[in-house]
Scaffold this motif. Structure first.
Motif, short mmCIF file in Angstrom:
data_model
loop_
_atom_site.label_atom_id
_atom_site.label_comp_id
_atom_site.label_asym_id
_atom_site.label_seq_id
_atom_site.Cartn_x
_atom_site.Cartn_y
_atom_site.Cartn_z
N PHE A 79 0.85 -1.18 0.00
CA PHE A 79 0.00 0.00 0.00
C PHE A 79 0.89 1.24 0.00
O PHE A 79 1.83 1.35 0.80
CB PHE A 79 -0.87 0.05 1.26
CG PHE A 79 -2.05 -0.88 1.24
CD1 PHE A 79 -3.30 -0.41 0.87
CD2 PHE A 79 -1.92 -2.21 1.62
CE1 PHE A 79 -4.41 -1.25 0.87
CE2 PHE A 79 -3.02 -3.06 1.62
CZ PHE A 79 -4.27 -2.58 1.24
N ARG A 102 1.21 5.64 -1.75
CA ARG A 102 0.66 6.73 -2.55
C ARG A 102 1.64 7.12 -3.66
O ARG A 102 1.56 8.22 -4.20
CB ARG A 102 0.37 7.95 -1.67
CG ARG A 102 -0.66 7.70 -0.57
CD ARG A 102 -2.04 7.43 -1.13
NE ARG A 102 -3.03 7.17 -0.08
CZ ARG A 102 -4.31 6.92 -0.32
NH1 ARG A 102 -4.76 6.90 -1.56
NH2 ARG A 102 -5.15 6.67 0.68
N SER A 125 -4.89 1.45 -2.03
CA SER A 125 -5.24 2.39 -0.96
C SER A 125 -6.61 2.99 -1.17
O SER A 125 -7.38 3.17 -0.20
CB SER A 125 -4.18 3.50 -0.88
OG SER A 125 -2.91 2.97 -0.54
N GLN A 152 -9.72 2.18 1.34
CA GLN A 152 -9.84 3.34 2.23
C GLN A 152 -11.05 3.18 3.15
O GLN A 152 -12.15 2.84 2.70
CB GLN A 152 -10.01 4.60 1.39
CG GLN A 152 -10.04 5.89 2.19
CD GLN A 152 -8.66 6.32 2.61
OE1 GLN A 152 -7.71 6.21 1.86
NE2 GLN A 152 -8.54 6.80 3.84
N VAL A 194 -3.99 3.46 5.39
CA VAL A 194 -5.06 2.50 5.13
C VAL A 194 -4.77 1.17 5.80
O VAL A 194 -5.62 0.60 6.48
CB VAL A 194 -5.26 2.30 3.61
CG1 VAL A 194 -6.31 1.23 3.34
CG2 VAL A 194 -5.68 3.62 2.96
#
Length: 450
Positions: free
Chosen positions: A18, A20, A29, A33, A54
Motif C-alpha cells: 500500500f 501513494r 489504498s 480506504q 489505510v
C-alpha cells in the motif's frame, strides 16, 4: 454507516505495498480506504515505501526468502553482471543493448521461477490476523505461488483482482524455452481453483474472464475521493480564441505510450502556425521515463516535459488543464496487453471535469470508457488526419464544456470512492461468506463502472 462486522478480515498478498507512489499502491489504498484497521493486513514481496493510512500491518516476504535468486544476484553483482554493468549498458551500441535486454529478460524469468522458503515467523503472523480471505492482484509466478500457498495453509478462499490482461501476454516470447509461461499459467489455474469469484479492472475484462474461467467476476477500477472531484467544468466560451489551449498528460511513457505522445507532438507542431502555438502539450512523467524517451520530443516547440507529480499534486494539475490526454500504443504486442485494461488515471481524468483526448486503438477498454462516457474525442487509429481534426475540435470551448460535464457526471455515477468502496466490501464479504454482501449477485452491474 457500515459496522466493522460488515467487513471481512482481508489479507492482501502482492508485489508492492500500500502506498501513494505507485499505481498498484494507490489503487489498493483507494479501494480499501476506510477499512477497519484491525481487519486488514498485507504480505508483499517488493521492498518499497509503505503508506500506513489505510493498512497498518505488513509482512515483507523479501529476497531473503528466495535463496537461489539471492545467491544469483550476489554472484552477478560481484562479476559486474546484469545487476551491475549489464543493467547500466543503456548508452552502448544497439546490438549490445539488444543482447543485454534479452539476457535480462531470461534472468528475470529465472528469478521469478526460483523456489522460496517460508520463514518460521510467517505462520504465527498469519494466524494472528485470522483472515477470512486472501485478496491478490497476482501477476507473477512468485506472487501467484505465495498467494495460493497462504490461502491453502489458512484454509480460506482467494479472490484475484486482474488489473490488466497479463494472463494473455506475460512470458509470451518463450522465455526459458516456454517454461516460464507454462509455470505462470499453472499457478494461475491453481489460484482460480481457490476463487469463488474474481475482480477485474474493467467491465469488458470482467465479461471475458467470466466466460473464460467459469466463475463470477465484478468490475472494480480505481476510485476517486470526493475531495478530488471538480465542482464543474469551466466555462471558457468568453475566452479569447488566441489564448492557448493547454493539453496535459499525466502518466508513464512505457508500453509504447511515448511513441503515441510523440505523434501528437508531431501533429501539434505541424499544424501550429501561431507563435506561440494555440495548442500546447505538457507531459508529466516519471523521471526515468523522461530520461529514456526525452530525445523523442527534442525540438518540439508545442511540447513541454515536466517532472513526475506526487499523488497529492495530481488533482490540482488536472483541474487547471484545458484538455487531458490519454494514449495507448498501436503496436500489436502493446495493444494486446492493454486491450481489456482501464488505466488507473481515467477515473481521475473524468472527475476533473475536463474533456479528454484519447489517442490509441479504439478497441482498448480505456478508449471505450472515454467514448462511452462521451467525455471527449477518441482517435482510434494511427492516422494524423483524424488526429488533426480532433485537435481542431478541442479548440471549441463549447464542446470542451459539454465533454467535461459528461465526464464529471459519469465519474460521479461510477467512480466515487464511497460508492465503489461499499460495493467492494460487499463483494469480498460475499466471497468470504461474511458481511452484508452475502447472498448478493456479483454480476449485478448497478453502479459499476463502464
Amino acid at each position: 454507516m457500515r459496522l466493522d462486522d460488515d467487513y471481512p478480515r482481508v489479507l492482501v498478498v502482492g508485489a508492492k505495498p500500500f502506498s501513494r507512489s505507485t499505481n498498484e499502491g494507490i489503487t489498493l489504498s483507494n479501494l480499501f480506504q476506510g477499512w477497519p484497521v484491525d481487519r486488514l493486513a498485507q504480505v508483499h514481496t517488493v521492498e518499497g515505501v509503505r503508506s500506513a493510512d489505510v493498512c497498518a500491518s505488513f509482512y515483507h516476504f523479501g529476497l531473503r526468502n528466495f535463496p537461489v535468486d539471492h545467491a544469483l544476484r550476489r554472484v552477478l553483482g560481484a562479476v559486474g553482471g546484469p545487476t551491475g554493468a549489464v543493467a547500466a549498458s543503456g548508452g552502448t551500441a544497439a546490438a549490445r543493448r539488444g543482447s543485454s535486454s534479452r539476457l535480462m529478460t531470461q534472468l528475470r524469468a529465472a528469478a521469478d521461477l526460483t523456489p522460496s522458503r517460508f520463514p518460521d515467523d510467517l505462520a504465527p503472523w498469519l494466524r494472528r490476523h485470522r483472515p477470512d480471505l486472501v485478496y491478490s492482484l497476482l501477476g507473477s509466478v512468485r506472487v501467484n505461488r505465495l498467494a495460493v500457498r497462504i490461502a491453502r495453509d489458512l484454509g480460506v478462499p482467494l479472490v484475484p483482482h486482474f488489473m490488466d490482461d497479463w494472463p494473455s501476454t506475460n512470458y509470451g516470447s518463450g522465455e526459458l524455452f516456454g517454461l516460464a509461461r507454462a509455470s505462470l499459467l499453472r499457478t494461475l489455474r491453481a489460484a482460480v481453483r481457490m476463487a469463488p469469484r474474481g475482480m477485474c479492472i474493467s467491465q469488458p475484462m470482467a465479461d471475458e474472464y467470466q466466460r473464460q474461467y467459469g466463475i463470477p467476476f465484478g468490475a472494480f477500477a480505481n476510485c476517486v475521493d470526493d475531495t478530488a472531484f471538480a465542482d464543474g467544468p469551466p466555462d471558457d466560451t468568453g475566452r479569447p480564441s488566441s489564448w492557448p489551449v493547454e493539453l496535459v498528460y499525466v502518466g508513464g511513457l512505457h508500453l509504447g505510450r511515448w511513441q503515441t505522445l510523440a505523434r501528437i507532438a508531431e501533429v501539434l507542431d505541424r499544424s501550429a502556425q501561431e507563435e506561440p502555438p494555440v495548442l500546447r502539450l505538457t507531459v508529466y512523467a516519471p523521471e526515468h521515463d523522461l530520461s529514456q524517451f526525452r530525445e523523442a520530443f527534442g525540438g518540439r516547440r508545442s511540447v513541454r516535459l515536466d517532472r513526475w507529480l506526487h499523488s497529492d499534486e495530481v488533482p490540482k494539475v488536472l483541474h487547471t488543464a484545458d484538455v487531458l490526454v490519454h494514449v495507448e500504443s498501436f503496436a500489436p504486442a502493446h495493444r494486446r496487453y492493454t486491450r481489456l485494461s482501464l488505466s488507473t488515471k481515467i477515473p481521475q481524468y473524468l472527475a476533473a471535469g475536463r474533456p479528454i483526448l484519447g489517442f490509441g486503438p479504439a478497441e482498448v477498454a480505456s478508449m471505450r470508457h472515454i467514448a462511452d462516457a462521451q467525455a471527449g474525442v477518441v482517435v482510434g487509429k494511427d492516422d494524423p488526419e483524424p488526429l488533426s481534426r480532433a485537435l481542431r475540435q478541442l479548440r471549441d470551448a463549447g464542446l470542451r464544456h459539454t465533454w467535461g460535464r459528461n465526464g464529471l457526471d459519469h465519474a460521479r455515477r461510477h467512480h466515487r470512492r464511497e460508492t465503489l468502496s461499499r460495493r467492494f466490501a460487499e463483494f469480498l464479504g460475499e466471497a468470504s461468506g461474511t458481511g452484508a454482501g452475502a447472498g448478493k449477485d456479483p454480476t449485478d452491474r448497478e453502479g459499476q463502472d463502464g
